[in-house]
Design a protein around this motif. Structure first.
Motif, short mmCIF file in Angstrom:
data_model
loop_
_atom_site.label_atom_id
_atom_site.label_comp_id
_atom_site.label_asym_id
_atom_site.label_seq_id
_atom_site.Cartn_x
_atom_site.Cartn_y
_atom_site.Cartn_z
N ALA A 77 8.13 31.16 29.28
CA ALA A 77 7.85 32.54 28.66
C ALA A 77 9.36 32.82 27.92
N MET A 78 10.45 32.58 28.33
CA MET A 78 11.64 32.99 27.66
C MET A 78 11.67 32.18 26.57
N ILE A 79 11.47 30.79 26.63
CA ILE A 79 11.59 29.85 25.45
C ILE A 79 10.57 30.16 24.23
N ASN A 82 11.54 33.43 22.59
CA ASN A 82 12.65 33.14 21.47
C ASN A 82 11.90 32.23 20.12
N LYS A 83 11.06 31.39 20.57
CA LYS A 83 10.54 30.55 19.38
C LYS A 83 9.91 31.52 18.47
N ASN A 84 8.96 32.24 19.00
CA ASN A 84 8.00 33.19 18.37
C ASN A 84 8.91 34.48 17.72
N GLY A 85 9.92 35.02 18.33
CA GLY A 85 10.68 36.17 17.98
C GLY A 85 9.73 37.37 17.57
N LYS A 86 8.95 37.65 18.34
CA LYS A 86 8.10 38.98 18.44
C LYS A 86 8.34 39.84 19.79
N ASN A 95 16.03 40.89 15.60
CA ASN A 95 17.02 40.59 16.66
C ASN A 95 16.76 39.62 17.47
N PHE A 96 15.81 38.87 17.29
CA PHE A 96 15.81 37.29 17.99
C PHE A 96 16.90 36.39 17.27
N TYR A 97 17.99 36.59 17.61
CA TYR A 97 18.87 35.87 16.89
C TYR A 97 19.05 34.15 16.80
N ARG A 98 18.55 33.85 17.68
CA ARG A 98 18.11 32.09 18.11
C ARG A 98 16.93 31.82 17.80
N LYS A 99 16.01 32.65 17.09
CA LYS A 99 14.76 32.07 16.61
C LYS A 99 14.93 30.86 15.91
N ALA A 100 15.72 30.75 14.89
CA ALA A 100 15.71 29.47 14.06
C ALA A 100 16.15 28.22 14.75
N ASN A 101 17.14 28.51 16.02
CA ASN A 101 17.23 27.42 17.06
C ASN A 101 16.30 26.80 17.90
N VAL A 105 11.34 23.49 19.03
CA VAL A 105 10.25 23.59 20.30
C VAL A 105 9.05 23.67 19.83
N ASP A 106 8.01 22.77 20.11
CA ASP A 106 6.76 22.72 19.82
C ASP A 106 6.22 23.74 20.95
N LYS A 107 6.14 23.28 22.06
CA LYS A 107 5.92 24.33 23.20
C LYS A 107 6.57 24.14 24.37
N ALA A 108 6.54 25.17 25.22
CA ALA A 108 7.19 24.98 26.54
C ALA A 108 5.82 25.51 27.63
N GLU A 109 5.73 24.82 28.56
CA GLU A 109 4.55 25.25 29.46
C GLU A 109 5.03 24.91 31.07
N ALA A 110 4.38 25.72 31.86
CA ALA A 110 4.58 25.63 33.32
C ALA A 110 3.66 24.54 33.83
N VAL A 111 4.02 23.25 34.12
CA VAL A 111 3.16 22.62 34.66
C VAL A 111 2.57 22.88 35.98
#
Length: 147
Positions: A77-79, A82-86, A95-101, A105-111
């Protein structure tokens, strides 16, 4: 305190004492990363990282998390936040200052509860450095929702 939307160095110092990054620097001098929220990680291919959440991690024993176990879903969820910046209402937030960084990431998921899988849009050498940076700390989604 929302580390995802902060850029003040005093704040980074504070959250460094109170929150885990997925990985953290174990030695700046030697350029070595060590465990944080994740106890270990592997890279099965150039675009995939698989992290194992450290056993026994729990959130503080206060509402809204009430001492529940910290999970891979929290880190995912954290990743993605930050990726979505919403914000929670779906609005873009500058204010999501690291969105560009996090664009790598394509996706982050809990296996499962203890396994986080991060898939990159294309191979990049920067993910681990990003996840170890001063402001990138795992926060409980409930705490963000209640702030």
């Amino acid at each position: 305190f929302d580390s995802d939307r902060s850029r003040f160095s005093q704040f980074a110092s504070l959250i460094g004492f109170t929150q885990h990054g997925i990985v953290q620097w174990s030695s700046f001098a030697q350029g070595k990363l060590g465990p944080g929220f994740a106890e270990s990680w592997e890279t099965p291919d150039k675009s995939t990282y698989v992290f194992k959440v450290k056993k026994g991690l729990v959130w503080h024993d206060k509402a809204p998390v009430s001492g529940r176990a910290a999970t891979a879903a929290d880190a995912a969820a954290m990743i993605m936040r930050n990726k979505n910046g919403k914000t929670l209402d779906g609005a873009d937030d500058i204010n999501f200052y690291r969105k560009a960084n996090f664009a790598i990431v394509d996706k982050a998921e809990a296996v499962d509860a203890s396994t986080l899988k991060v898939t990159l849009a294309s191979p990049s050498p920067f993910l681990l450095n990003l996840l170890a940076s001063s402001y990138v700390k795992v926060q409980a989604p409930e705490a963000i929702a209640s702030s």
